[in-house]
Write a protein that holds these residues in place. Structure first.
Motif, PDB file in Angstrom:
ATOM      1  N   ILE A  10       0.851  -1.191   0.000  1.00  0.00           N
ATOM      2  CA  ILE A  10       0.000   0.000   0.000  1.00  0.00           C
ATOM      3  C   ILE A  10       0.882   1.235   0.000  1.00  0.00           C
ATOM      4  O   ILE A  10       1.789   1.358   0.821  1.00  0.00           O
ATOM      5  N   TRP A  12       0.428   5.240   0.435  1.00  0.00           N
ATOM      6  CA  TRP A  12      -0.632   6.131   0.911  1.00  0.00           C
ATOM      7  C   TRP A  12      -0.084   7.507   1.239  1.00  0.00           C
ATOM      8  O   TRP A  12       0.938   7.658   1.896  1.00  0.00           O
ATOM      9  N   SER A  16      -6.258   9.839   1.257  1.00  0.00           N
ATOM     10  CA  SER A  16      -7.284   9.077   0.548  1.00  0.00           C
ATOM     11  C   SER A  16      -8.089   8.205   1.515  1.00  0.00           C
ATOM     12  O   SER A  16      -7.546   7.362   2.215  1.00  0.00           O
ATOM     13  N   THR A  19      -8.036   4.428   0.374  1.00  0.00           N
ATOM     14  CA  THR A  19      -6.823   3.729   0.783  1.00  0.00           C
ATOM     15  C   THR A  19      -6.842   3.478   2.285  1.00  0.00           C
ATOM     16  O   THR A  19      -6.447   2.406   2.749  1.00  0.00           O
ATOM     17  N   GLU A  20      -7.332   4.439   3.045  1.00  0.00           N
ATOM     18  CA  GLU A  20      -7.439   4.255   4.498  1.00  0.00           C
ATOM     19  C   GLU A  20      -8.342   3.061   4.819  1.00  0.00           C
ATOM     20  O   GLU A  20      -8.026   2.246   5.684  1.00  0.00           O
ATOM     21  N   THR A  22      -8.862   0.497   2.872  1.00  0.00           N
ATOM     22  CA  THR A  22      -8.123  -0.705   2.478  1.00  0.00           C
ATOM     23  C   THR A  22      -7.105  -1.099   3.544  1.00  0.00           C
ATOM     24  O   THR A  22      -6.937  -2.283   3.841  1.00  0.00           O
ATOM     25  N   ILE A  23      -6.437  -0.125   4.138  1.00  0.00           N
ATOM     26  CA  ILE A  23      -5.479  -0.410   5.204  1.00  0.00           C
ATOM     27  C   ILE A  23      -6.182  -1.099   6.367  1.00  0.00           C
ATOM     28  O   ILE A  23      -5.726  -2.130   6.873  1.00  0.00           O
ATOM     29  N   THR A  26      -7.238  -4.623   5.372  1.00  0.00           N
ATOM     30  CA  THR A  26      -6.094  -5.515   5.253  1.00  0.00           C
ATOM     31  C   THR A  26      -5.602  -5.966   6.624  1.00  0.00           C
ATOM     32  O   THR A  26      -5.192  -7.118   6.792  1.00  0.00           O
ATOM     33  N   THR A  33       1.798  -7.377   4.906  1.00  0.00           N
ATOM     34  CA  THR A  33       1.469  -6.054   4.376  1.00  0.00           C
ATOM     35  C   THR A  33       2.645  -5.107   4.535  1.00  0.00           C
ATOM     36  O   THR A  33       3.286  -5.075   5.580  1.00  0.00           O
ATOM     37  N   LEU A  35       3.269  -0.994   4.134  1.00  0.00           N
ATOM     38  CA  LEU A  35       2.651   0.320   3.952  1.00  0.00           C
ATOM     39  C   LEU A  35       3.756   1.339   3.760  1.00  0.00           C
ATOM     40  O   LEU A  35       4.638   1.486   4.611  1.00  0.00           O
ATOM     41  N   ARG A  37       4.265   5.227   3.392  1.00  0.00           N
ATOM     42  CA  ARG A  37       3.598   6.514   3.604  1.00  0.00           C
ATOM     43  C   ARG A  37       4.411   7.583   2.896  1.00  0.00           C
ATOM     44  O   ARG A  37       5.603   7.740   3.162  1.00  0.00           O
TER      45      ARG A  37
END
Length: 44
Positions: A10, A12, A16, A19-20, A22-23, A26, A33, A35, A37
């Motif tokens: 992800i 991000w 968004s 996307t938040e 989806t986080i 997940t 995962t 992430l 940023r």
């Protein structure tokens, strides 16, 4: 997409809502995962 994935990557910007979501989704799947940023420099 998360359901079909073996692992999740992800990227991000912190803004968004999609996307938040989806986080958060997940995190419930316990799939590996990563992430990333990103912060925009010189944002107007």
């Amino acid at each position: 997409m998360v359901n079909m994935a073996d692992a999740v990557l992800i990227v991000w910007d912190g803004y968004s809502k999609g996307t938040e979501h989806t986080i958060k989704y997940t995190e419930k799947t316990n799939k590996p995962t990563t992430l990333i940023r990103v912060e925009e420099e010189n944002k107007l």
